[in-house]
Design a protein around this motif. Sequence first.
Motif, PDB file in Angstrom:
ATOM      1  N   TYR A   1       0.830  -1.202   0.000  1.00  0.00           N
ATOM      2  CA  TYR A   1       0.000   0.000   0.000  1.00  0.00           C
ATOM      3  C   TYR A   1       0.866   1.255   0.000  1.00  0.00           C
ATOM      4  N   ALA A   2       1.935   1.229   0.778  1.00  0.00           N
ATOM      5  CA  ALA A   2       2.816   2.394   0.846  1.00  0.00           C
ATOM      6  C   ALA A   2       3.476   2.660  -0.499  1.00  0.00           C
ATOM      7  N   LEU A   3       3.942   1.603  -1.170  1.00  0.00           N
ATOM      8  CA  LEU A   3       4.624   1.783  -2.447  1.00  0.00           C
ATOM      9  C   LEU A   3       3.668   2.302  -3.515  1.00  0.00           C
ATOM     10  N   GLY A   4       2.486   1.706  -3.598  1.00  0.00           N
ATOM     11  CA  GLY A   4       1.522   2.171  -4.589  1.00  0.00           C
ATOM     12  C   GLY A   4       1.146   3.624  -4.382  1.00  0.00           C
ATOM     13  N   THR A   5       0.908   3.997  -3.116  1.00  0.00           N
ATOM     14  CA  THR A   5       0.551   5.386  -2.820  1.00  0.00           C
ATOM     15  C   THR A   5       1.717   6.318  -3.110  1.00  0.00           C
ATOM     16  N   LEU A   6       2.925   5.899  -2.751  1.00  0.00           N
ATOM     17  CA  LEU A   6       4.104   6.717  -2.999  1.00  0.00           C
ATOM     18  C   LEU A   6       4.282   6.995  -4.488  1.00  0.00           C
ATOM     19  N   ARG A   7       4.009   6.002  -5.321  1.00  0.00           N
ATOM     20  CA  ARG A   7       4.182   6.187  -6.758  1.00  0.00           C
ATOM     21  C   ARG A   7       3.131   7.110  -7.362  1.00  0.00           C
ATOM     22  N   ILE A   8       1.949   7.181  -6.750  1.00  0.00           N
ATOM     23  CA  ILE A   8       0.962   8.164  -7.200  1.00  0.00           C
ATOM     24  C   ILE A   8       1.457   9.580  -6.908  1.00  0.00           C
ATOM     25  N   LEU A   9       2.263   9.714  -5.851  1.00  0.00           N
ATOM     26  CA  LEU A   9       2.778  11.026  -5.459  1.00  0.00           C
ATOM     27  C   LEU A   9       4.029  11.441  -6.243  1.00  0.00           C
ATOM     28  N   GLU A  10       4.493  10.600  -7.150  1.00  0.00           N
ATOM     29  CA  GLU A  10       5.677  10.955  -7.926  1.00  0.00           C
ATOM     30  C   GLU A  10       5.389  12.142  -8.838  1.00  0.00           C
ATOM     31  N   PRO A  11       6.350  13.032  -9.020  1.00  0.00           N
ATOM     32  CA  PRO A  11       6.159  14.178  -9.927  1.00  0.00           C
ATOM     33  C   PRO A  11       5.782  13.710 -11.326  1.00  0.00           C
TER      34      PRO A  11
END
Length: 636
Positions: A503-513
């Motif tokens: 969940y953390a990785l998927g969410t983090l990748r949505i936050l990528e510039p």
Amino acid sequence: MGRRSCWILVLCRSCDAGRFCATIWTEKQSCSRVRRGRKHLENSGPLGKGRGLLLVQGGIPFRRGVGRNIVAEDNPGGTTMLNGAEREFLAGLDAGAVERDLEEISRYERPSGSPGEAEAHAYVAGRLEAHGVDTVRTAFPAWTFAFGEARMRFWAGGREDSLPAKIWGYSPDAWEEPVRGRAVFVSPDRFPPDSIAWFADRTSPSGRDLEGRIVLSTTRSAVAIRDACARGALAYVFCWPYGDETVIHESAVCAGWGAALPEDVELYPRIPVFAVDRPTGERLIALAEGGSLDIELRGRSRSEVKALPLLEAFLPGDSPYFILLGAHMDAKHHGATDNGTGCALMLALALRFARLKKRPFGLRFCWWSGHEFSKYAGSSNYALERFDELNEHCLCYVNADVPGSKGADDFSQVAATPDFMALARRAVRDVTGQDGEHVGPVNSYDQSFYNIGVSSCFIWSSQLVPGSPHGSGAGAMPWWWHTEEDTFGKHDMEVLMQDCRLYALGTLRILEPGWLPDDGALWDRLIGELEKLDGRGITLRPVLDVFRRNRGRLAGKGGLKERLRAIRRLNQALYCQRAPYFQDFRMGDGYVPGLSLPLAALAGGGLTDKARFVLDRYAVAQRNRLMVLAKELESL
């Protein structure tokens, strides 16, 4: 192809957690076998920064957990790996804190609106506020249920006896005035199918053949229960058909959704519904089929409108757009895995993302009430009350339900909308090493935001491995699901931390510039589903022409605002039947349900003239609805 082997480094479960073991695997060893057994060769030195496991399948390394970026010598092209920022971020998830949070949350019995749920909410809020995370606690109205003591007595062969039973939610109270009658077993195939066809007539073709009877059956279909009532049954006993556990699972049966419409009120049961475990059910069915069996049932049940709590945590971003993340806090009894694990996971994510220095989008975390005792009332009411901001700015909904259970190390079912499927599958592969397959559509699990058009990423994550000793027979849930036995200790911390990292990785990748949703995949899924339905009793060619024309004009074009406008309409077409500001009823699964469900019922036969007429007109109305959505896309 001949056998190939390669040396890889793994973090081994059975060795000192601070050391690597060197292990050899060959191409012919399956990924599932690798997950379940390891041959130790030698210790090869201390564990460096970053923890995890690297697996090899077919000579190509796949990641399990958060490991160092190690690539086998004979891997020709490598595979997608975590970058340094991702490894550092995931390493900041604290397994010890997650387990302590789970233990505290699962201390409390947490029925919707109960003191125990309030204590658990207060604990989570205190943890968040201690780390500087803003929280808000509000309340909302819900039509909820509660149940209590239940008793069953029966008479067979001149003998009286009793057996354990439980009354299910939304049942009429049957304590002061118990129900008694001759029991009869009705197999699931003697009920109408659980489909929209029931809505088209709402009368039973079988007449009153169950007058005064108590029905025993192995289906918990809402249509079956309504049909039994229409045929004169006094009560319905659901005989659990899966595992041999002697605990009784608790639930509710209705086809409504949390924020019900006036026409949905009759979707709730009008006769009391009880449940028994499988051994008890098999005994009762044998007695009923072998001769006379009379049953008396008592059960305390109450339905009422009451205020339920909502806990929210906010992490602001650099734009008004946000990701909505949620897990239901209410539970049957202590609910350690359903859904204490999901609540602890969401708390871990909120605390970890609070330390992220730059967030282009906001994160909004919700701990729902009303999931277990009011059919997703928490998320449904949120969609109702926050309609405008969700419609304008919500990027997606991320849901955690029953993660981290014992035996649940199967991540092969990836549940997400098509525009998030590639991101979700890549995250599964990078965290677990498993190559997940798309599962959908999902018409449960707090998916209350489809009517608005909000996409989903991670509706669930870890699942029980087929044949797991922790499962309830061939059922999808563990044997302790919705029982008093769902207590602390039924979780697997390794699996739960895999869920957290995923969940953390998927969410983090949505936050990528520069991130943008994959709207092209959503266009393709919708057009593909419409092509399957075209010609099945209805012509969709004009609708398809408009969608195809606009796919070429809009897919992959524009910025976030423009894509979200299109995505809203595409999700509404792909997942819904009703308007954006309503909730669909819960009846059947299928893409483009406004067309696929009535067309399937019409093709199935066995309908009255009235039902056939109503379904035919409903399909035409839904075709018109799709054309309106297509024309709205054309105006973008």
